[in-house]
Design a protein around this motif. Structure first.
Motif, PDB file in Angstrom:
ATOM      1  N   GLU A  56       0.850  -1.181   0.000  1.00  0.00           N
ATOM      2  CA  GLU A  56       0.000   0.000   0.000  1.00  0.00           C
ATOM      3  C   GLU A  56       0.891   1.238   0.000  1.00  0.00           C
ATOM      4  O   GLU A  56       2.093   1.138   0.214  1.00  0.00           O
ATOM      5  CB  GLU A  56      -0.875   0.035   1.262  1.00  0.00           C
ATOM      6  CG  GLU A  56      -1.864  -1.087   1.356  1.00  0.00           C
ATOM      7  CD  GLU A  56      -2.663  -1.061   2.653  1.00  0.00           C
ATOM      8  OE1 GLU A  56      -2.261  -0.359   3.602  1.00  0.00           O
ATOM      9  OE2 GLU A  56      -3.685  -1.748   2.711  1.00  0.00           O
ATOM     10  N   GLY A  57       0.290   2.379  -0.185  1.00  0.00           N
ATOM     11  CA  GLY A  57       1.024   3.628  -0.046  1.00  0.00           C
ATOM     12  C   GLY A  57       1.281   4.317  -1.372  1.00  0.00           C
ATOM     13  O   GLY A  57       0.841   3.864  -2.433  1.00  0.00           O
ATOM     14  N   ALA A  58       2.028   5.411  -1.282  1.00  0.00           N
ATOM     15  CA  ALA A  58       2.259   6.277  -2.437  1.00  0.00           C
ATOM     16  C   ALA A  58       2.992   5.550  -3.568  1.00  0.00           C
ATOM     17  O   ALA A  58       2.797   5.878  -4.731  1.00  0.00           O
ATOM     18  CB  ALA A  58       3.068   7.502  -2.005  1.00  0.00           C
ATOM     19  N   GLU A  59       3.812   4.596  -3.244  1.00  0.00           N
ATOM     20  CA  GLU A  59       4.579   3.869  -4.261  1.00  0.00           C
ATOM     21  C   GLU A  59       3.959   2.513  -4.584  1.00  0.00           C
ATOM     22  O   GLU A  59       4.603   1.646  -5.162  1.00  0.00           O
ATOM     23  CB  GLU A  59       6.025   3.705  -3.796  1.00  0.00           C
ATOM     24  CG  GLU A  59       6.707   5.056  -3.619  1.00  0.00           C
ATOM     25  CD  GLU A  59       8.029   4.956  -2.898  1.00  0.00           C
ATOM     26  OE1 GLU A  59       9.000   5.523  -3.413  1.00  0.00           O
ATOM     27  OE2 GLU A  59       8.084   4.324  -1.829  1.00  0.00           O
ATOM     28  N   PHE A  60       2.679   2.367  -4.217  1.00  0.00           N
ATOM     29  CA  PHE A  60       1.978   1.101  -4.404  1.00  0.00           C
ATOM     30  C   PHE A  60       2.150   0.521  -5.802  1.00  0.00           C
ATOM     31  O   PHE A  60       2.569  -0.620  -5.964  1.00  0.00           O
ATOM     32  CB  PHE A  60       0.471   1.265  -4.104  1.00  0.00           C
ATOM     33  CG  PHE A  60      -0.376   0.215  -4.768  1.00  0.00           C
ATOM     34  CD1 PHE A  60      -0.459  -1.063  -4.246  1.00  0.00           C
ATOM     35  CD2 PHE A  60      -1.052   0.485  -5.953  1.00  0.00           C
ATOM     36  CE1 PHE A  60      -1.210  -2.049  -4.873  1.00  0.00           C
ATOM     37  CE2 PHE A  60      -1.805  -0.491  -6.585  1.00  0.00           C
ATOM     38  CZ  PHE A  60      -1.884  -1.761  -6.041  1.00  0.00           C
ATOM     39  N   HIS A  61       1.793   1.262  -6.817  1.00  0.00           N
ATOM     40  CA  HIS A  61       1.736   0.712  -8.169  1.00  0.00           C
ATOM     41  C   HIS A  61       3.090   0.181  -8.631  1.00  0.00           C
ATOM     42  O   HIS A  61       3.181  -0.955  -9.123  1.00  0.00           O
ATOM     43  CB  HIS A  61       1.201   1.749  -9.160  1.00  0.00           C
ATOM     44  CG  HIS A  61       0.981   1.168 -10.515  1.00  0.00           C
ATOM     45  ND1 HIS A  61       1.918   1.233 -11.509  1.00  0.00           N
ATOM     46  CD2 HIS A  61      -0.061   0.457 -11.016  1.00  0.00           C
ATOM     47  CE1 HIS A  61       1.472   0.595 -12.579  1.00  0.00           C
ATOM     48  NE2 HIS A  61       0.269   0.122 -12.309  1.00  0.00           N
ATOM     49  N   ASP A  62       4.132   0.976  -8.490  1.00  0.00           N
ATOM     50  CA  ASP A  62       5.450   0.549  -8.951  1.00  0.00           C
ATOM     51  C   ASP A  62       5.937  -0.694  -8.204  1.00  0.00           C
ATOM     52  O   ASP A  62       6.454  -1.635  -8.816  1.00  0.00           O
ATOM     53  CB  ASP A  62       6.473   1.671  -8.793  1.00  0.00           C
ATOM     54  CG  ASP A  62       6.253   2.795  -9.794  1.00  0.00           C
ATOM     55  OD1 ASP A  62       5.560   2.571 -10.815  1.00  0.00           O
ATOM     56  OD2 ASP A  62       6.778   3.897  -9.557  1.00  0.00           O
ATOM     57  N   ILE A  63       5.776  -0.703  -6.896  1.00  0.00           N
ATOM     58  CA  ILE A  63       6.244  -1.847  -6.111  1.00  0.00           C
ATOM     59  C   ILE A  63       5.383  -3.072  -6.391  1.00  0.00           C
ATOM     60  O   ILE A  63       5.895  -4.180  -6.539  1.00  0.00           O
ATOM     61  CB  ILE A  63       6.285  -1.502  -4.610  1.00  0.00           C
ATOM     62  CG1 ILE A  63       7.333  -0.409  -4.359  1.00  0.00           C
ATOM     63  CG2 ILE A  63       6.603  -2.749  -3.782  1.00  0.00           C
ATOM     64  CD1 ILE A  63       7.353   0.133  -2.949  1.00  0.00           C
ATOM     65  N   HIS A  64       4.080  -2.874  -6.488  1.00  0.00           N
ATOM     66  CA  HIS A  64       3.166  -3.973  -6.813  1.00  0.00           C
ATOM     67  C   HIS A  64       3.568  -4.615  -8.141  1.00  0.00           C
ATOM     68  O   HIS A  64       3.694  -5.841  -8.244  1.00  0.00           O
ATOM     69  CB  HIS A  64       1.733  -3.442  -6.879  1.00  0.00           C
ATOM     70  CG  HIS A  64       0.726  -4.428  -7.340  1.00  0.00           C
ATOM     71  ND1 HIS A  64       0.211  -5.410  -6.519  1.00  0.00           N
ATOM     72  CD2 HIS A  64       0.131  -4.584  -8.554  1.00  0.00           C
ATOM     73  CE1 HIS A  64      -0.655  -6.131  -7.210  1.00  0.00           C
ATOM     74  NE2 HIS A  64      -0.732  -5.659  -8.445  1.00  0.00           N
ATOM     75  N   GLU A  65       3.765  -3.808  -9.167  1.00  0.00           N
ATOM     76  CA  GLU A  65       4.162  -4.319 -10.485  1.00  0.00           C
ATOM     77  C   GLU A  65       5.521  -5.008 -10.416  1.00  0.00           C
ATOM     78  O   GLU A  65       5.705  -6.086 -10.979  1.00  0.00           O
ATOM     79  CB  GLU A  65       4.210  -3.173 -11.512  1.00  0.00           C
ATOM     80  CG  GLU A  65       2.865  -2.621 -11.876  1.00  0.00           C
ATOM     81  CD  GLU A  65       1.996  -3.616 -12.627  1.00  0.00           C
ATOM     82  OE1 GLU A  65       2.507  -4.303 -13.518  1.00  0.00           O
ATOM     83  OE2 GLU A  65       0.794  -3.696 -12.299  1.00  0.00           O
ATOM     84  N   TYR A  66       6.474  -4.373  -9.747  1.00  0.00           N
ATOM     85  CA  TYR A  66       7.810  -4.956  -9.670  1.00  0.00           C
ATOM     86  C   TYR A  66       7.794  -6.305  -8.951  1.00  0.00           C
ATOM     87  O   TYR A  66       8.404  -7.271  -9.415  1.00  0.00           O
ATOM     88  CB  TYR A  66       8.801  -3.995  -8.991  1.00  0.00           C
ATOM     89  CG  TYR A  66      10.159  -4.628  -8.918  1.00  0.00           C
ATOM     90  CD1 TYR A  66      10.877  -4.889 -10.082  1.00  0.00           C
ATOM     91  CD2 TYR A  66      10.706  -5.025  -7.703  1.00  0.00           C
ATOM     92  CE1 TYR A  66      12.105  -5.521 -10.037  1.00  0.00           C
ATOM     93  CE2 TYR A  66      11.928  -5.649  -7.650  1.00  0.00           C
ATOM     94  CZ  TYR A  66      12.626  -5.898  -8.823  1.00  0.00           C
ATOM     95  OH  TYR A  66      13.838  -6.533  -8.781  1.00  0.00           O
ATOM     96  N   LEU A  67       7.091  -6.392  -7.835  1.00  0.00           N
ATOM     97  CA  LEU A  67       7.041  -7.665  -7.106  1.00  0.00           C
ATOM     98  C   LEU A  67       6.355  -8.751  -7.930  1.00  0.00           C
ATOM     99  O   LEU A  67       6.706  -9.933  -7.821  1.00  0.00           O
ATOM    100  CB  LEU A  67       6.355  -7.483  -5.750  1.00  0.00           C
ATOM    101  CG  LEU A  67       7.142  -6.639  -4.740  1.00  0.00           C
ATOM    102  CD1 LEU A  67       6.338  -6.461  -3.453  1.00  0.00           C
ATOM    103  CD2 LEU A  67       8.514  -7.216  -4.457  1.00  0.00           C
ATOM    104  N   GLY A  68       5.409  -8.374  -8.776  1.00  0.00           N
ATOM    105  CA  GLY A  68       4.818  -9.343  -9.695  1.00  0.00           C
ATOM    106  C   GLY A  68       5.856  -9.887 -10.664  1.00  0.00           C
ATOM    107  O   GLY A  68       5.888 -11.092 -10.957  1.00  0.00           O
ATOM    108  N   GLU A  69       6.733  -9.017 -11.170  1.00  0.00           N
ATOM    109  CA  GLU A  69       7.811  -9.447 -12.065  1.00  0.00           C
ATOM    110  C   GLU A  69       8.795 -10.358 -11.327  1.00  0.00           C
ATOM    111  O   GLU A  69       9.244 -11.367 -11.882  1.00  0.00           O
ATOM    112  CB  GLU A  69       8.569  -8.231 -12.607  1.00  0.00           C
ATOM    113  CG  GLU A  69       7.789  -7.362 -13.552  1.00  0.00           C
ATOM    114  CD  GLU A  69       8.522  -6.067 -13.881  1.00  0.00           C
ATOM    115  OE1 GLU A  69       9.772  -6.021 -13.766  1.00  0.00           O
ATOM    116  OE2 GLU A  69       7.839  -5.095 -14.255  1.00  0.00           O
ATOM    117  N   VAL A  70       9.131  -9.994 -10.104  1.00  0.00           N
ATOM    118  CA  VAL A  70      10.053 -10.812  -9.308  1.00  0.00           C
ATOM    119  C   VAL A  70       9.469 -12.205  -9.115  1.00  0.00           C
ATOM    120  O   VAL A  70      10.158 -13.214  -9.307  1.00  0.00           O
ATOM    121  CB  VAL A  70      10.352 -10.161  -7.937  1.00  0.00           C
ATOM    122  CG1 VAL A  70      11.164 -11.099  -7.047  1.00  0.00           C
ATOM    123  CG2 VAL A  70      11.070  -8.830  -8.111  1.00  0.00           C
ATOM    124  N   ALA A  71       8.202 -12.270  -8.754  1.00  0.00           N
ATOM    125  CA  ALA A  71       7.550 -13.566  -8.539  1.00  0.00           C
ATOM    126  C   ALA A  71       7.586 -14.404  -9.812  1.00  0.00           C
ATOM    127  O   ALA A  71       7.874 -15.612  -9.764  1.00  0.00           O
ATOM    128  CB  ALA A  71       6.116 -13.375  -8.054  1.00  0.00           C
TER     129      ALA A  71
END
Length: 182
Positions: A56-71
């Motif tokens: 969650e939070g201000a950087e939600f989208h970028d981190i959410h997308e990045y963690l999807g790529e990592v997974a």
């Protein structure tokens, strides 16, 4: 549940691969190493997915997308590990409880933490996996299995890149200020 009464091959048993010509004693060591890497990878994969879901939070989208790529990259690496273990005559490890039992890393508990804490927990496991992969690369080289060595090197490169990126997310420099609203 299977109705088959006898397994074709038991987990832990390694049958020498005639095609690859890796002696059974060496194959056993390699399969054990690959299954350990597989277990650690899936423990991290599930933890990363958890963080992907709860960020969650201000950087939600970028981190959410990045963690999807990592997974996705971790899952692809796990597939390579499992297929190589099978090619060497072993049975790839499977199942969540089995992964946690055989992994040299421990996942965080089931609670949700702030993203900084979550990423710090991920970085710790990344570091452990990096060290383990380096050991297994040396093992494969010492046993003369250059294909396994190369596959592990490719996985190590991906894991190191992701660890480095997570480390960058954890740096203090950010465009987001506390209490900022738009």
């Amino acid at each position: 549940m299977s109705t088959q009464t006898q397994a074709r091959q038991r987990y832990g048993d390694v049958h020498e691969s005639e095609a690859l010509r890796v002696p059974e004693q060496k194959a056993e060591q390699l399969v054990d190493a690959l299954n350990t890497d597989l277990a650690a990878t899936y423990v991290l994969y599930h933890q990363i997915k958890k963080h992907h879901w709860i960020v969650e939070g201000a950087e939600f989208h970028d981190i959410h997308e990045y963690l999807g790529e990592v997974a996705a990259d971790l899952e692809a690496g796990a597939d390579v590990l499992a297929e190589r273990a099978q090619a060497l005559g072993g049975v790839p490890l499977s199942g969540g409880a089995n992964y946690e039992e055989h992994a040299p890393v421990s996942p965080e508990d089931a609670d949700a933490y702030d993203i900084r804490t979550s990423l710090e927990n991920d970085l710790e496991i990344f570091g452990d996996i990096i060290e383990q992969l380096r050991e297994h690369i040396r093992l494969a080289n010492n046993l003369g299995d250059y294909t396994t060595e190369e596959l592990l090197r490719e996985i190590l490169e991906d894991v190191e890149v992701h660890a480095h990126h997570v480390e960058h997310y954890l740096e203090d420099d950010t465009l987001v200020t506390e209490g900022a609203t738009e």
